[in-house]
Write a protein that holds these residues in place. Sequence first.
Motif, PDB file in Angstrom:
ATOM      1  N   UNK A  58      -6.180  16.298  31.903  1.00  0.00           N
ATOM      2  CA  UNK A  58      -5.743  15.344  30.885  1.00  0.00           C
ATOM      3  C   UNK A  58      -6.677  15.394  29.684  1.00  0.00           C
ATOM      4  N   UNK A  59      -7.971  15.458  29.944  1.00  0.00           N
ATOM      5  CA  UNK A  59      -8.940  15.563  28.848  1.00  0.00           C
ATOM      6  C   UNK A  59      -8.648  16.794  27.995  1.00  0.00           C
ATOM      7  N   UNK A  60      -8.378  17.930  28.643  1.00  0.00           N
ATOM      8  CA  UNK A  60      -8.106  19.167  27.918  1.00  0.00           C
ATOM      9  C   UNK A  60      -6.821  19.073  27.097  1.00  0.00           C
ATOM     10  N   UNK A  61      -5.798  18.429  27.660  1.00  0.00           N
ATOM     11  CA  UNK A  61      -4.539  18.261  26.922  1.00  0.00           C
ATOM     12  C   UNK A  61      -4.746  17.359  25.702  1.00  0.00           C
ATOM     13  N   UNK A  62      -5.562  16.334  25.857  1.00  0.00           N
ATOM     14  CA  UNK A  62      -5.884  15.454  24.721  1.00  0.00           C
ATOM     15  C   UNK A  62      -6.622  16.220  23.643  1.00  0.00           C
ATOM     16  N   UNK A  63      -7.562  17.046  24.068  1.00  0.00           N
ATOM     17  CA  UNK A  63      -8.325  17.855  23.114  1.00  0.00           C
ATOM     18  C   UNK A  63      -7.393  18.780  22.331  1.00  0.00           C
ATOM     19  N   UNK A  64      -6.445  19.398  23.038  1.00  0.00           N
ATOM     20  CA  UNK A  64      -5.493  20.295  22.390  1.00  0.00           C
ATOM     21  C   UNK A  64      -4.699  19.561  21.308  1.00  0.00           C
ATOM     22  N   UNK A  75       0.053  21.268  10.725  1.00  0.00           N
ATOM     23  CA  UNK A  75       1.293  21.828  11.257  1.00  0.00           C
ATOM     24  C   UNK A  75       1.875  20.797  12.215  1.00  0.00           C
ATOM     25  N   UNK A  76       2.673  19.896  11.666  1.00  0.00           N
ATOM     26  CA  UNK A  76       3.232  18.802  12.445  1.00  0.00           C
ATOM     27  C   UNK A  76       4.094  19.337  13.586  1.00  0.00           C
ATOM     28  N   UNK A  77       4.748  20.478  13.401  1.00  0.00           N
ATOM     29  CA  UNK A  77       5.596  21.054  14.444  1.00  0.00           C
ATOM     30  C   UNK A  77       4.777  21.443  15.678  1.00  0.00           C
ATOM     31  N   UNK A  78       3.501  21.755  15.507  1.00  0.00           N
ATOM     32  CA  UNK A  78       2.645  22.141  16.634  1.00  0.00           C
ATOM     33  C   UNK A  78       2.255  20.943  17.489  1.00  0.00           C
ATOM     34  N   UNK A  79       2.466  19.746  16.982  1.00  0.00           N
ATOM     35  CA  UNK A  79       2.073  18.558  17.724  1.00  0.00           C
ATOM     36  C   UNK A  79       2.971  18.303  18.928  1.00  0.00           C
ATOM     37  N   UNK A  80       4.253  18.559  18.802  1.00  0.00           N
ATOM     38  CA  UNK A  80       5.188  18.256  19.889  1.00  0.00           C
ATOM     39  C   UNK A  80       4.890  19.012  21.181  1.00  0.00           C
ATOM     40  N   UNK A  81       4.650  20.335  21.136  1.00  0.00           N
ATOM     41  CA  UNK A  81       4.313  21.017  22.388  1.00  0.00           C
ATOM     42  C   UNK A  81       3.004  20.503  23.003  1.00  0.00           C
ATOM     43  N   UNK A  82       2.033  20.213  22.164  1.00  0.00           N
ATOM     44  CA  UNK A  82       0.756  19.687  22.661  1.00  0.00           C
ATOM     45  C   UNK A  82       0.958  18.306  23.279  1.00  0.00           C
ATOM     46  N   UNK A  83       1.786  17.484  22.654  1.00  0.00           N
ATOM     47  CA  UNK A  83       2.087  16.167  23.215  1.00  0.00           C
ATOM     48  C   UNK A  83       2.814  16.311  24.541  1.00  0.00           C
TER      49      UNK A  83
END
Length: 104
Positions: A58-64, A75-83
């Motif tokens: 979870x920490x790593x996903x938050x960092x991403x 790059x707002x489009x890159x936020x959705x996959x990371x979310x």
Amino acid sequence: MRSTKPQLLRSLFGMFLDDEPVRLATLAEAVAQGDLKLTRYHAHSLKGAAATMGMEPLRDACRELEFAAKAEPADVAALSPALGRLVVEAEAAFKAMRQELTQL
């Protein structure tokens, strides 16, 4: 996640399960609105909480997500996959904590 202090774990897990789903919903809303500042803030806050609890995926996903929101140019489009990854990891963490609470 076992501890010799079950009362402490109950308290910590309880606070996490009370607070972090709300933060996750707020974070998802910030991403949906393209609000990079709020995305960074909430991703960073959740990253700290996850790190404190030893939840490395979870920490790593938050960092991403936090880094994606800091990218220049944004790059707002890159936020959705990371979310998406963050939500999967958060749900796994919430599930593991709830399961652990039933065994304390």
